[in-house]
Design a protein around this motif. Structure first.
Motif, mmCIF file in Angstrom:
data_model
loop_
_atom_site.group_PDB
_atom_site.id
_atom_site.type_symbol
_atom_site.label_atom_id
_atom_site.label_comp_id
_atom_site.label_asym_id
_atom_site.label_seq_id
_atom_site.Cartn_x
_atom_site.Cartn_y
_atom_site.Cartn_z
ATOM 1 N N ALA A 162 0.825 -1.216 0.000
ATOM 2 C CA ALA A 162 0.000 0.000 0.000
ATOM 3 C C ALA A 162 0.858 1.265 0.000
ATOM 4 O O ALA A 162 0.560 2.225 -0.709
ATOM 5 N N THR A 163 1.929 1.257 0.795
ATOM 6 C CA THR A 163 2.769 2.456 0.849
ATOM 7 C C THR A 163 3.434 2.720 -0.486
ATOM 8 O O THR A 163 3.559 3.862 -0.914
ATOM 9 N N ALA A 164 3.880 1.654 -1.161
ATOM 10 C CA ALA A 164 4.492 1.817 -2.477
ATOM 11 C C ALA A 164 3.468 2.317 -3.482
ATOM 12 O O ALA A 164 3.776 3.143 -4.346
ATOM 13 N N ALA A 165 2.244 1.813 -3.387
ATOM 14 C CA ALA A 165 1.196 2.266 -4.299
ATOM 15 C C ALA A 165 0.933 3.755 -4.128
ATOM 16 O O ALA A 165 0.755 4.489 -5.112
ATOM 17 N N ALA A 166 0.920 4.213 -2.881
ATOM 18 C CA ALA A 166 0.716 5.636 -2.636
ATOM 19 C C ALA A 166 1.875 6.453 -3.193
ATOM 20 O O ALA A 166 1.679 7.546 -3.745
ATOM 21 N N SER A 167 3.086 5.908 -3.064
ATOM 22 C CA SER A 167 4.254 6.613 -3.592
ATOM 23 C C SER A 167 4.188 6.704 -5.113
ATOM 24 O O SER A 167 4.519 7.739 -5.705
#
Length: 308
Positions: free
Chosen positions: A14-19
């Motif tokens: 999820a954090t990578a997707a937001a990035s």
């Protein structure tokens, strides 16, 4: 623990997707700025060459934020540096030379190639004995060996010049290594590598003798009025002082950065004492205020503060 293979097709966390979403937004903003019809005139005028001062400035501001331990400032400055990467990618893509995808895939491939101790199981590769996840010195040796192999491969296909065997392999490698460094950091790199190759003084006394020799030559060059010669001699003095730093285990970049900070702190106090008006003041008055500022800072921070 067995190394985990990298699956490029796996969905990002999820954090990578937001990035990735945030990066896509930045790309869209830069695309808009570089739009030939509706973009910003200043951004449209920029080239790789014109942006060089900004790349260097942003990199130094990132380093400054790290030194100050200011996370908010660091995040902002890293954003400014990221903008430079995206801008250069966009400028290159406009003429079909390369784009951000090539940049990202290139650095990913390089990291995987240079970390066999981490990615050795990627795509069925045989385990490598180069490097160790728990031994940073071995990892460093492996990294250097792989870089040397890459350079040799580039020479074989004619990507590096001059062609054929080099009569000065260390100099050639160092020339490529220091081109992206500041002059001060590059001098330290050259000094360390040359010393490791045996080009070294017998003791620190010899380095100090060289410092005094270069200072005398600088004085003579300045007195002669030959600015070009004086600039060369100033470079020799600075390079020799970098060797002093190496012998003493001191980081010249950090030392100069600290002096800059201390100077500005003291200078701001001098300005404050004069209400921001330095004009018309005698050097004796200014020196007196300077010494007062030093004493104030010393009293506030302890006896370790020193400098000009």
């Amino acid at each position: 623990m067995e190394p985990r293979p990298v699956d490029p097709a796996a969905p990002p966390p999820a954090t990578a997707a937001a990035s990735l979403e945030a990066l896509a937004e930045l790309l869209a903003v830069v695309d808009r700025l570089r739009d030939p019809e509706t973009g910003c005139p200043w951004d449209l005028e920029q080239t790789h060459a014109s942006l060089v001062p900004y790349v260097l400035e942003e990199a130094h501001e990132v380093a400054d934020a790290i030194r100050h331990g200011d996370d908010r400032h660091l995040a902002e400055e890293l954003g400014d540096l990221l903008l430079q990467v995206v801008l250069h990618a966009r400028i290159a893509s406009e003429t079909g030379r390369f784009d951000l995808e090539q940049i990202a895939r290139g650095i990913s491939a390089k990291l995987i190639r240079r970390h066999p101790h981490v990615f050795e199981a990627v795509e069925g590769e045989q385990p490598s004995n180069r490097g160790s996840g728990g031994d940073s010195a071995a990892v460093r040796r492996s990294w250097d060996a792989i870089k040397a192999e890459e350079a040799a491969a580039r020479r074989r296909v004619g990507e590096d010049s001059p062609p054929g065997p080099s009569a000065s392999p260390l100099s050639d490698r160092l020339a490529g290594k220091v081109r992206g460094q500041s002059a001060l950091a590059g001098a330290m790199t050259i000094s360390r590598k040359a010393a490791a190759a045996g080009f070294e003084w017998e003791g620190l006394d010899g380095v100090w003798e060289k410092v005094h020799e270069e200072l005398d030559e600088l004085k003579e060059a300045v007195a002669s009025g030959d600015r070009a010669h004086a600039q060369e001699e100033l470079g020799d003095v600075l390079f020799t002082l970098v060797n002093v730093a190496r012998w003493c285990g001191i980081d010249p970049e950090e030392g100069l950065a600290g002096t800059n900070r201390r100077f500005l702190d003291r200078f701001s106090r001098v300005e404050a004492a004069l209400g921001g008006e330095l004009g018309g003041r005698s050097i004796r008055e200014l020196e007196g205020l300077w010494q007062q500022a030093k004493a104030q800072i010393r009293a506030e921070s302890g006896p370790r503060d020193a400098g000009p």
